[in-house]
Design an enzyme around this catalytic site. Structure first.
Site, PDB file in Angstrom:
ATOM      1  N   LYS A 212      54.159  40.091  50.209  1.00 44.38           N
ATOM      2  CA  LYS A 212      54.329  40.873  51.434  1.00 44.38           C
ATOM      3  C   LYS A 212      54.919  40.022  52.547  1.00 44.38           C
ATOM      4  O   LYS A 212      55.860  40.423  53.224  1.00 44.38           O
ATOM      5  CB  LYS A 212      52.981  41.467  51.871  1.00 44.38           C
ATOM      6  CG  LYS A 212      53.085  42.400  53.063  1.00 44.38           C
ATOM      7  CD  LYS A 212      51.726  42.924  53.495  1.00 44.38           C
ATOM      8  CE  LYS A 212      51.101  43.817  52.460  1.00 44.38           C
ATOM      9  NZ  LYS A 212      49.824  44.423  52.940  1.00 44.38           N
ATOM     10  N   GLU A 218      51.663  30.065  46.236  1.00 51.18           N
ATOM     11  CA  GLU A 218      51.878  30.086  44.786  1.00 51.18           C
ATOM     12  C   GLU A 218      53.147  30.861  44.433  1.00 51.18           C
ATOM     13  O   GLU A 218      53.975  30.413  43.627  1.00 51.18           O
ATOM     14  CB  GLU A 218      50.673  30.727  44.081  1.00 51.18           C
ATOM     15  CG  GLU A 218      49.379  29.950  44.210  1.00 51.18           C
ATOM     16  CD  GLU A 218      48.537  30.403  45.398  1.00 51.18           C
ATOM     17  OE1 GLU A 218      47.333  30.125  45.386  1.00 51.18           O
ATOM     18  OE2 GLU A 218      49.102  31.021  46.328  1.00 51.18           O
ATOM     19  N   GLY A 274      46.224  44.278  48.653  1.00 53.01           N
ATOM     20  CA  GLY A 274      46.862  43.739  47.452  1.00 53.01           C
ATOM     21  C   GLY A 274      46.284  44.279  46.170  1.00 53.01           C
ATOM     22  O   GLY A 274      47.012  44.652  45.243  1.00 53.01           O
ATOM     23  N   ARG A 275      44.964  44.351  46.081  1.00 52.28           N
ATOM     24  CA  ARG A 275      44.331  44.801  44.834  1.00 52.28           C
ATOM     25  C   ARG A 275      44.421  46.308  44.660  1.00 52.28           C
ATOM     26  O   ARG A 275      43.966  46.839  43.638  1.00 52.28           O
ATOM     27  CB  ARG A 275      42.882  44.322  44.777  1.00 52.28           C
ATOM     28  CG  ARG A 275      42.019  44.751  45.956  1.00 52.28           C
ATOM     29  CD  ARG A 275      40.697  43.989  45.933  1.00 52.28           C
ATOM     30  NE  ARG A 275      39.850  44.258  47.091  1.00 52.28           N
ATOM     31  CZ  ARG A 275      39.973  43.649  48.263  1.00 52.28           C
ATOM     32  NH1 ARG A 275      40.912  42.748  48.462  1.00 52.28           N
ATOM     33  NH2 ARG A 275      39.132  43.932  49.253  1.00 52.28           N
ATOM     34  N   GLU A 360      36.517  41.057  44.465  1.00 53.72           N
ATOM     35  CA  GLU A 360      37.125  40.755  45.756  1.00 53.72           C
ATOM     36  C   GLU A 360      36.729  41.814  46.779  1.00 53.72           C
ATOM     37  O   GLU A 360      36.631  41.528  47.969  1.00 53.72           O
ATOM     38  CB  GLU A 360      38.652  40.667  45.631  1.00 53.72           C
ATOM     39  CG  GLU A 360      39.317  40.038  46.841  1.00 53.72           C
ATOM     40  CD  GLU A 360      40.774  39.672  46.591  1.00 53.72           C
ATOM     41  OE1 GLU A 360      41.041  38.495  46.260  1.00 53.72           O
ATOM     42  OE2 GLU A 360      41.637  40.557  46.722  1.00 53.72           O
ATOM     43  N   HIS A 391      32.346  40.802  17.812  1.00 52.98           N
ATOM     44  CA  HIS A 391      32.178  39.600  16.994  1.00 52.98           C
ATOM     45  C   HIS A 391      32.064  38.344  17.857  1.00 52.98           C
ATOM     46  O   HIS A 391      32.230  37.229  17.355  1.00 52.98           O
ATOM     47  CB  HIS A 391      33.337  39.486  16.005  1.00 52.98           C
ATOM     48  CG  HIS A 391      33.359  40.599  15.003  1.00 52.98           C
ATOM     49  ND1 HIS A 391      32.729  40.522  13.775  1.00 52.98           N
ATOM     50  CD2 HIS A 391      33.899  41.848  15.066  1.00 52.98           C
ATOM     51  CE1 HIS A 391      32.896  41.655  13.119  1.00 52.98           C
ATOM     52  NE2 HIS A 391      33.603  42.469  13.881  1.00 52.98           N
ATOM     53  N   LYS A 511      42.294  28.021  50.503  1.00 53.92           N
ATOM     54  CA  LYS A 511      43.720  27.875  50.818  1.00 53.92           C
ATOM     55  C   LYS A 511      43.922  26.862  51.937  1.00 53.92           C
ATOM     56  O   LYS A 511      44.835  26.025  51.894  1.00 53.92           O
ATOM     57  CB  LYS A 511      44.309  29.221  51.225  1.00 53.92           C
ATOM     58  CG  LYS A 511      44.393  30.255  50.122  1.00 53.92           C
ATOM     59  CD  LYS A 511      45.009  31.544  50.660  1.00 53.92           C
ATOM     60  CE  LYS A 511      45.104  32.612  49.606  1.00 53.92           C
ATOM     61  NZ  LYS A 511      45.695  33.871  50.143  1.00 53.92           N
TER      62      LYS A 511
END
Length: 549
Positions: A212, A218, A274-275, A360, A391, A511
Site C-alpha cells: 500500500k 520486506e 491487509g488481512r 493478528e 498420521h 520492525k
C-alpha cells in the site's frame, strides 16, 4: 471517529456470569449423553445458509447454552457493531478508520459510504481496470519488453498482501491457467526470491509488487532484487521495468520512482486492512490466474455470507455461532488453541491464512477503552489438510491432555474424481468427528477382546468438540463464503471480548528494533551496542562469522 458506547466490563455482565454458572453444571457431561438423550441432535444443531452447511452438534452445548451465548452476544452489542461496520463507521478506533472490507464485494450500483462519500463506483472502477489488465495478460495482448507474452507471474508482498493471494491461488488452482506459472515471494530471506525466479525466463515474467505504501521493508527489498534480476537479464535497459512490473499501491510517487507506469498501479483504501484485502486489488494475481469472471464469482460468495451475517438471527447465523462457540471454549473450558482441518488438498494454505486473520485480529490484551483484560482473548489457530494430519498430530487430539476444538471442512463433490478416493477422504472426515466426540470406552475395548495390558492405552475418552462445515463443491464462490465465514466469526469474538479486531500494533515493535539492528550489522567498525546482553552477543557473533560485504 466512532465513539464506542460505554459498556460494563465483560466479566461483570449478568450474561457472562450466567454462562459461568451454566458451564459448571454441564462441563462434565459427555457428548455421548447429549446424543443418547436427543435422537435428533444432529439435525437440531445444524444450520444451512449462504451455500454452506454447519453441523455444530458435536459441541459440548445444550439448547440452554446456545440461548445464553446469544444473550451474551446481544448484551455485548453485536447487532449494533455489525451495523456500524456495514455503515462504514470508524470501528477501528485506535487508527480512526472504518473496517469496510465488506464493501469490496458489494454489487455494482449499491452505494457504499465512507465519510459521507459513496466509494462504490471507485471500487468497481478498480475492479474493471484489474479485469482489463488480467484479460490482456491472459490472452497475450500484454507483452514483455522483448515482445514475448507473459507466462510467469510473481506476486511480491508480505502478510495480507501475500497470504491471501497464495491461499486463493492454491484453493482455486483447478480454475487457473495451467499454461502459466504463478509464484509468490514474501520472505526477506533471499532464498525465497532465488528459488521463485531460478528457472524462469525474465522476458516472460511479470512482477506484481503489492504494498500500500510502497515502503514495506520486506516487499521493497524483494522488489528491488526482482528489478535488478529483470534489468540485468534484459540487457541492462531500465525501460524494461515498465513492461515487467505493475503495482498494487496508493503511493504514486514511489511507484513512478521505481520505474512502474502509474497507469498500471491498482489502488485500494485505508479502510481495507491487509488481512482482509484478498478481494481488493491485492487479488490481482488471483484474477490473472482464474480470470475476471471467476474472481467476480468469488466476490459474490463473499457477499452472500456478508448478507447472511448481517441479517440472520444469531441462533441461526453461521459466523456468529462459530464465533460464540470459540468464546465458549476459550473462556470457559480454557482451550488455548483451535485446529482447522480442511479435507481438500486445494485448501492446504487455508489454515496459514486463518492464522493471520484470527491471531493478528484478536491477539489483544486491552479493551477498546485501553483497559487490560482479565480474561483470555484470541486462541492459537493451526491446522493441516486431512488425511495427512491424521498420521501426525491427531494422536494428541484424541488422547492428549489438551482440549482442542476443531473445525472440519469438506465438500460433497470433488473437483478430481478418481475412483473411490473422495469417498475414502470424506469417510475419514466423518469418522474423525465421530471418534473425537464419542471416543472408545473400556467396556467396548474389552468386548472386542483387547488384552488387559492394552486397554488403558487404547481408550479414547472422546468428548472432544468439533464443527463440520460442508459445501457442495470448492468453487470460487464457495471460497468467498468460507473466508467471509471466518472473517465474521473473528469479528464476533472481538465484539464479545471488547477489543479492536482491526489494528495490529503488536507487529510494530519488532520492525522498529530491526531497523536499528540492521544498521548495526552493517557498520564497518565495532558498533556501540546498547541492547540486552543476549542480543548484543548474538549481533557480535553474527558479525564475526558473516561473509565480507
Amino acid at each position: 471517529m466512532t465513539v464506542e458506547p460505554k459498556r460494563p466490563p465483560l466479566t461483570d455482565l449478568p450474561e457472562w456470569k450466567a454462562l459461568g454458572e451454566h458451564f459448571r453444571k454441564i462441563r462434565d457431561v459427555h457428548l455421548r449423553e447429549f446424543f443418547a438423550g436427543d435422537p435428533k441432535r444432529g439435525e437440531r444443531f445444524a444450520v444451512e445458509d449462504a451455500g454452506l452447511y454447519l453441523d455444530y452438534s458435536k459441541n459440548r452445548i445444550t439448547g440452554e447454552t446456545l440461548a445464553l451465548l446469544v444473550a451474551l452476544a446481544e448484551a455485548c452489542g453485536l447487532s449494533q457493531r455489525i451495523e456500524a461496520m456495514f455503515r462504514g463507521e470508524k470501528i477501528n478506533t485506535t487508527e480512526g478508520r472504518a473496517a469496510l472490507h465488506v464493501a469490496l464485494r458489494m454489487p455494482r450500483g449499491r452505494p457504499v459510504f465512507v465519510d459521507g462519500q459513496d466509494v462504490g463506483s471507485a471500487m468497481h472502477e478498480v475492479l474493471d481496470r484489474m479485469a482489463d489488465f488480467a484479460g490482456r495478460v491472459r490472452d497475450g495482448a500484454w507483452k514483455g519488453y522483448t515482445g514475448k507474452r507473459i507466462r510467469n507471474v510473481i506476486n511480491i508482498g508480505i502478510g495480507g498482501s501475500d497470504l491471501g493471494p497464495v491461499m486463493a491461488y492454491e484453493a482455486l488452482r483447478h480454475y487457473s491457467r495451467r499454461d502459466m506459472t504463478f509464484r509468490f515471494v514474501s520472505n526477506i530471506d533471499g532464498t525465497d526470491f532465488a528459488e521463485a525466479a531460478r528457472d524462469l525466463n525474465a522476458e516472460e515474467t511479470l512482477f506484481i509488487v503489492s504494498s500500500k505504501t510502497f515502503t514495506t521493508v520486506e516487499t521493497m527489498t524483494n522488489a528491488r532484487t526482482a528489478r535488478r534480476w529483470t534489468v540485468q537479464a534484459l540487457g541492462g535497459d531500465e525501460r524494461s521495468v515498465a513492461r515487467h512490473f505493475v503495482a498494487v499501491s496508493t503511493n504514486a510517487g514511489e511507484v513512478a520512482k521505481f520505474g512502474i507506469d502509474t497507469a498500471h498501479m491498482f489502488g485500494f483504501w485505508d479502510w481495507v486492512g491487509g488481512r482482509y484485502s484478498m478481494d481488493s486489488a491485492i487479488g490481482l494475481s488471483t484474477m490473472i490466474a482464474i480470470g475476471p469472471e471467476n474472481f467476480r464469482a468469488m466476490l459474490d460468495g463473499f457477499h452472500a455470507m456478508d448478507e447472511h451475517f448481517r441479517t440472520a438471527p444469531f441462533a441461526r447465523n453461521l459466523p456468529a455461532l462459530m464465533g460464540l462457540l470459540s468464546v465458549w471454549y476459550n473462556n470457559f473450558f480454557g482451550a488455548q488453541t483451535s485446529a482447522v482441518l480442511p479435507y481438500d488438498r486445494y485448501l492446504k494454505r487455508f489454515p496459514a491464512y486463518l492464522q493471520q486473520l484470527t491471531m493478528e485480529s484478536n491477539g489483544k490484551h486491552v479493551t477498546l477503552e485501553g483497559a487490560y483484560v482479565d480474561y483470555e482473548t484470541g486462541p492459537v489457530f493451526w491446522g493441516e489438510p486431512g488425511t495427512n494430519g491424521q498420521h501426525s498430530f491427531y494422536q494428541l487430539l484424541h488422547q492428549g491432555t489438551k482440549l482442542v476444538p476443531c473445525d472440519f471442512i469438506g465438500f460433497c463433490r470433488t473437483l478430481n474424481p478418481l475412483g473411490n478416493h473422495h469417498d475414502l477422504l470424506m469417510a475419514n472426515l466423518f469418522a474423525q468427528t465421530e471418534a473425537l466426540a464419542l471416543g472408545r470406552t473400556e467396556d467396548e475395548l474389552r468386548a472386542e477382546g483387547t488384552p488387559d495390558r492394552l486397554v488403558a492405552h487404547r481408550i479414547c475418552k472422546g468428548n472432544r468438540p468439533s464443527n463440520t462445515i460442508l459445501g457442495e463443491e470448492l468453487t470460487p464462490g464457495t471460497l468467498g463464503r468460507l473466508v467471509a465465514l471466518y472473517e465474521h466469526s473473528v469479528f464476533t469474538q472481538g465484539v464479545v471480548w471488547q477489543i479492536d479486531s482491526f489494528d495490529q500494533w503488536g507487529v510494530e515493535l519488532g520492525k522498529v528494533l530491526a531497523k536499528k539492528i540492521v544498521a548495526e550489522l552493517g557498520e564497518t567498525g565495532e558498533p556501540d551496542l546498547r541492547h540486552d546482553s543476549s542480543t548484543n552477543a548474538l549481533i557480535r557473533r553474527y558479525r564475526r562469522f558473516r561473509p565480507p560485504q
